[in-house]
Enzyme design. Structure first.
Site, PDB file in Angstrom:
ATOM      1  N   LYS A   3       3.007  -0.577   7.305  1.00  0.00           N
ATOM      2  CA  LYS A   3       2.941  -0.136   5.910  1.00  0.00           C
ATOM      3  C   LYS A   3       4.336   0.133   5.368  1.00  0.00           C
ATOM      4  O   LYS A   3       4.640  -0.219   4.225  1.00  0.00           O
ATOM      5  CB  LYS A   3       2.059   1.112   5.789  1.00  0.00           C
ATOM      6  CG  LYS A   3       1.915   1.534   4.353  1.00  0.00           C
ATOM      7  CD  LYS A   3       0.596   2.100   4.010  1.00  0.00           C
ATOM      8  CE  LYS A   3       0.547   2.317   2.485  1.00  0.00           C
ATOM      9  NZ  LYS A   3      -0.621   3.032   2.060  1.00  0.00           N
TER      10      LYS A   3
ATOM     11  N   GLU B 174      -9.023   1.178   9.116  1.00  0.00           N
ATOM     12  CA  GLU B 174      -7.737   0.908   8.442  1.00  0.00           C
ATOM     13  C   GLU B 174      -6.687   0.438   9.453  1.00  0.00           C
ATOM     14  O   GLU B 174      -5.804  -0.348   9.113  1.00  0.00           O
ATOM     15  CB  GLU B 174      -7.239   2.146   7.694  1.00  0.00           C
ATOM     16  CG  GLU B 174      -8.071   2.545   6.477  1.00  0.00           C
ATOM     17  CD  GLU B 174      -7.766   1.739   5.204  1.00  0.00           C
ATOM     18  OE1 GLU B 174      -6.947   0.801   5.245  1.00  0.00           O
ATOM     19  OE2 GLU B 174      -8.378   2.047   4.164  1.00  0.00           O
TER      20      GLU B 174
ATOM     21  N   LYS C  82       1.019   6.193  -3.251  1.00  0.00           N
ATOM     22  CA  LYS C  82      -0.078   6.005  -4.211  1.00  0.00           C
ATOM     23  C   LYS C  82      -0.823   7.325  -4.347  1.00  0.00           C
ATOM     24  O   LYS C  82      -1.242   7.909  -3.342  1.00  0.00           O
ATOM     25  CB  LYS C  82      -1.052   4.942  -3.726  1.00  0.00           C
ATOM     26  CG  LYS C  82      -0.632   3.539  -4.067  1.00  0.00           C
ATOM     27  CD  LYS C  82      -1.769   2.587  -3.775  1.00  0.00           C
ATOM     28  CE  LYS C  82      -1.343   1.163  -4.033  1.00  0.00           C
ATOM     29  NZ  LYS C  82      -2.362   0.198  -3.604  1.00  0.00           N
TER      30      LYS C  82
ATOM     31  N   ARG D  88       2.469  -5.910  -1.507  1.00  0.00           N
ATOM     32  CA  ARG D  88       1.768  -4.656  -1.164  1.00  0.00           C
ATOM     33  C   ARG D  88       0.258  -4.797  -1.365  1.00  0.00           C
ATOM     34  O   ARG D  88      -0.529  -4.139  -0.682  1.00  0.00           O
ATOM     35  CB  ARG D  88       2.318  -3.496  -2.000  1.00  0.00           C
ATOM     36  CG  ARG D  88       1.612  -2.195  -1.677  1.00  0.00           C
ATOM     37  CD  ARG D  88       2.291  -0.970  -2.212  1.00  0.00           C
ATOM     38  NE  ARG D  88       1.539   0.213  -1.826  1.00  0.00           N
ATOM     39  CZ  ARG D  88       1.953   1.458  -1.980  1.00  0.00           C
ATOM     40  NH1 ARG D  88       3.143   1.680  -2.511  1.00  0.00           N
ATOM     41  NH2 ARG D  88       1.212   2.473  -1.602  1.00  0.00           N
TER      42      ARG D  88
ATOM     43  N   HIS E  45     -10.587  -4.031   0.382  1.00  0.00           N
ATOM     44  CA  HIS E  45     -10.737  -2.862  -0.486  1.00  0.00           C
ATOM     45  C   HIS E  45     -11.489  -3.159  -1.782  1.00  0.00           C
ATOM     46  O   HIS E  45     -12.137  -2.267  -2.314  1.00  0.00           O
ATOM     47  CB  HIS E  45      -9.364  -2.256  -0.796  1.00  0.00           C
ATOM     48  CG  HIS E  45      -8.827  -1.412   0.329  1.00  0.00           C
ATOM     49  ND1 HIS E  45      -8.594  -1.926   1.587  1.00  0.00           N
ATOM     50  CD2 HIS E  45      -8.491  -0.097   0.401  1.00  0.00           C
ATOM     51  CE1 HIS E  45      -8.128  -0.960   2.369  1.00  0.00           C
ATOM     52  NE2 HIS E  45      -8.064   0.154   1.677  1.00  0.00           N
TER      53      HIS E  45
ATOM     54  N   GLU F  23       3.629  -2.290  -5.914  1.00  0.00           N
ATOM     55  CA  GLU F  23       2.577  -3.300  -5.770  1.00  0.00           C
ATOM     56  C   GLU F  23       2.681  -4.392  -6.829  1.00  0.00           C
ATOM     57  O   GLU F  23       1.732  -4.685  -7.545  1.00  0.00           O
ATOM     58  CB  GLU F  23       1.186  -2.638  -5.804  1.00  0.00           C
ATOM     59  CG  GLU F  23       0.111  -3.565  -5.228  1.00  0.00           C
ATOM     60  CD  GLU F  23      -1.245  -2.903  -5.038  1.00  0.00           C
ATOM     61  OE1 GLU F  23      -1.316  -1.860  -4.371  1.00  0.00           O
ATOM     62  OE2 GLU F  23      -2.217  -3.444  -5.574  1.00  0.00           O
TER      63      GLU F  23
ATOM     64  N   ARG G 220       6.745  16.754 -14.854  1.00  0.00           N
ATOM     65  CA  ARG G 220       7.080  15.318 -14.734  1.00  0.00           C
ATOM     66  C   ARG G 220       7.539  14.927 -13.330  1.00  0.00           C
ATOM     67  O   ARG G 220       8.238  13.929 -13.151  1.00  0.00           O
ATOM     68  CB  ARG G 220       8.138  14.900 -15.757  1.00  0.00           C
ATOM     69  CG  ARG G 220       7.706  15.097 -17.180  1.00  0.00           C
ATOM     70  CD  ARG G 220       8.471  14.181 -18.124  1.00  0.00           C
ATOM     71  NE  ARG G 220       8.096  14.463 -19.493  1.00  0.00           N
ATOM     72  CZ  ARG G 220       8.745  15.327 -20.271  1.00  0.00           C
ATOM     73  NH1 ARG G 220       9.800  15.968 -19.818  1.00  0.00           N
ATOM     74  NH2 ARG G 220       8.333  15.527 -21.496  1.00  0.00           N
TER      75      ARG G 220
ATOM     76  N   HIS H 257     -14.896   5.845   3.083  1.00  0.00           N
ATOM     77  CA  HIS H 257     -13.937   4.817   2.676  1.00  0.00           C
ATOM     78  C   HIS H 257     -13.660   3.799   3.786  1.00  0.00           C
ATOM     79  O   HIS H 257     -13.711   2.590   3.561  1.00  0.00           O
ATOM     80  CB  HIS H 257     -12.640   5.490   2.206  1.00  0.00           C
ATOM     81  CG  HIS H 257     -11.578   4.505   1.809  1.00  0.00           C
ATOM     82  ND1 HIS H 257     -11.722   3.668   0.722  1.00  0.00           N
ATOM     83  CD2 HIS H 257     -10.387   4.190   2.379  1.00  0.00           C
ATOM     84  CE1 HIS H 257     -10.649   2.891   0.629  1.00  0.00           C
ATOM     85  NE2 HIS H 257      -9.825   3.189   1.613  1.00  0.00           N
TER      86      HIS H 257
ATOM     87  N   HIS I  40     -14.353  -0.774  -2.336  1.00  0.00           N
ATOM     88  CA  HIS I  40     -14.400   0.164  -3.468  1.00  0.00           C
ATOM     89  C   HIS I  40     -15.670  -0.051  -4.284  1.00  0.00           C
ATOM     90  O   HIS I  40     -16.270   0.904  -4.799  1.00  0.00           O
ATOM     91  CB  HIS I  40     -13.185  -0.017  -4.380  1.00  0.00           C
ATOM     92  CG  HIS I  40     -11.934   0.619  -3.847  1.00  0.00           C
ATOM     93  ND1 HIS I  40     -10.695   0.422  -4.407  1.00  0.00           N
ATOM     94  CD2 HIS I  40     -11.735   1.454  -2.797  1.00  0.00           C
ATOM     95  CE1 HIS I  40      -9.791   1.099  -3.731  1.00  0.00           C
ATOM     96  NE2 HIS I  40     -10.388   1.733  -2.743  1.00  0.00           N
TER      97      HIS I  40
ATOM     98  N   ASN J 213      -4.598  -4.183   0.634  1.00  0.00           N
ATOM     99  CA  ASN J 213      -5.949  -3.936   0.117  1.00  0.00           C
ATOM    100  C   ASN J 213      -6.978  -4.901   0.682  1.00  0.00           C
ATOM    101  O   ASN J 213      -8.058  -5.062   0.099  1.00  0.00           O
ATOM    102  CB  ASN J 213      -5.943  -4.027  -1.408  1.00  0.00           C
ATOM    103  CG  ASN J 213      -5.207  -2.856  -2.028  1.00  0.00           C
ATOM    104  OD1 ASN J 213      -5.412  -1.721  -1.623  1.00  0.00           O
ATOM    105  ND2 ASN J 213      -4.339  -3.137  -2.970  1.00  0.00           N
TER     106      ASN J 213
HETATM  107  N1  GLY Z   1      -3.757   1.678   0.526  1.00  0.00           N
HETATM  108  C1  GLY Z   1      -3.009   0.558   0.111  1.00  0.00           C
HETATM  109  C2  GLY Z   1      -1.655   0.887  -0.398  1.00  0.00           C
HETATM  110  O1  GLY Z   1      -1.174   1.995  -0.208  1.00  0.00           O
HETATM  111  O2  GLY Z   1      -1.033   0.069  -1.022  1.00  0.00           O
END
Ligand code: GLY
Length: 369
Positions: free
Chosen positions: A231, A189, A147, A245, A252, A241, A125, A274, A256, A249
């Site tokens: 960031k 990025e 993430k 946050r 993205h 998020e 956990r 990516h 994606h 994206n």
């Molecule tokens: N890659 C976007 C984030 O970490 O929220």
């Protein structure tokens, strides 16, 4: 801009430090600093292992002779970011006999970082994870913010957890062995941070293009530090998020969809990686913003021009159908109640979340390529 080596602190409930500079993968004291117990699993991939695995192991062992270090090496590439590889990483932790004070060290790019972080989030956990990013893309984005995820055929990163690292150690010397295509992907990025919230940085990137593409270590470290600052400030305010946050994206959702529609290719394949997919995605988001009357078309051109100057693609690859891309976009994690939510912008440095985006407008942009 700060000169390397430097640190960026990420605040919030579980604060940690990002270290940026040359030679850090050989710094045993730094590598061992956040390790609490006896067990370490070094998770890496088949590209990075021959370059840095022994160096890191030896530095760690010299700094902490009692450590029991296991290793797990994935085949390099996005195609490894699967539930099956996740299961193998968990088996490696079990074989090591890792207890709750164990630490997973993620040595590699975004695939390694996401998978290692997810294994650390789930083993007993949750055990500690230290991110050792070796690509520009992972230094400026995926190693920071917690993430973690794996892909499934239906979409990227659909299974995962928020599990912040206890430290990020970005050795800028690792960028010397990075293929130029990967360097450019990371720069996409980096450009994202300028595009979403920092016009001065956008301009700085225009001025520093030659130095960055030539791999100038000072310029790259400055770009990494500035990106990580952006960031860090966002994820410490919104770690899960729930709000701002999502602005990280930008590009993205489109990106994606392109990656998923192409299939997760091996490194070096013609499929967009990516960062390249995000570059195309940012242009599509900018074009949609202009078409919706939110932003001046000149800003789309400025973004497209900067990405092109960095050698990045700005158009959808041939053969991808707009309807198929839209179908993938409908499965994006930002969507609510089956309605598209996209990060769009009001111009350079002013990204904005927009709910209930008209699918016909999206299809029109996708159809223009
Ligand atoms: N890659 C976007 C984030 O970490 O929220």
């Amino acid at each position: 801009m700060t000169a390397p080596p430097c640190t960026v602190d990420v605040g919030g409930e579980r604060p940690y430090r990002i270290h940026i500079g040359p030679g850090l993968l050989g710094d045993g004291a730094l590598l061992a600093d956040r390790i609490r117990g006896r067990h370490v699993l070094l998770l890496t991939d088949s590209h990075v292992a021959p370059l840095y695995l022994e160096q890191v192991k030896q530095a760690l062992q010299a700094a902490r002779p009692g450590l029991k270090i296991g290793q797990f090496v994935l085949p390099a590439g996005e195609a490894s970011k699967t539930l099956a590889s996740f299961g193998e990483a968990i088996t490696a932790l079990a074989t090591l006999g890792a207890t709750r004070d164990a630490c997973v060290l993620a040595l590699g790019g975004g695939v390694v970082g996401d998978l290692a972080g997810f294994a650390a989030a789930c083993w007993m956990r949750g055990v500690d994870c230290v991110q050792l990013p070796t690509t520009l893309l992972s230094m400026v984005d995926s190693s920071v913010g917690g993430k973690t995820a794996v892909d499934i055929p239906q979409g990227k990163n659909l299974v995962g957890a928020f599990h912040p690292p206890c430290a990020v150690i970005a050795d800028t010397d690792a960028l010397r062995t990075l293929p130029v295509r990967e360097l450019r992907a990371g720069l996409a990025e980096v450009i994202k941070y300028g595009a979403l919230g920092d016009p001065d940085f956008f301009q700085w990137l225009q001025q520093q293009r030659a130095a960055l593409l030539a791999g100038d270590s000072v310029a790259l470290a400055q770009a990494i530090a500035r990106s990580c600052e952006h960031k860090a400030r966002i994820v410490e305010r919104d770690p899960l998020e729930k709000g701002e946050r999502a602005l990280l994206n930008l590009g993205h959702t489109f990106g994606h969809a392109i990656e998923t529609a192409q299939g997760y290719g091996a490194p070096g394949s013609d499929n967009l990686n990516h960062g390249e997919a995000v570059a195309v995605g940012m242009v599509l988001a900018a074009r949609l913003s202009a078409q919706l009357g939110m932003a001046p078309a000149e800003d789309t051109e400025a973004l497209r021009g900067l990405l092109q100057d960095f050698g990045l693609p700005t158009a959808i690859p041939a053969g991808l159908e707009p309807e198929a891309l839209l179908a993938h976009m409908r499965l994006d994690k930002k969507n609510i109640a089956g309605r598209l939510r996209l990060v769009l912008w009001r111009g350079i440095g002013r990204a904005e979340m927009v709910s209930d985006v008209d699918e016909a407008a999206v299809l029109a942009v996708l159809g223009e390529g």
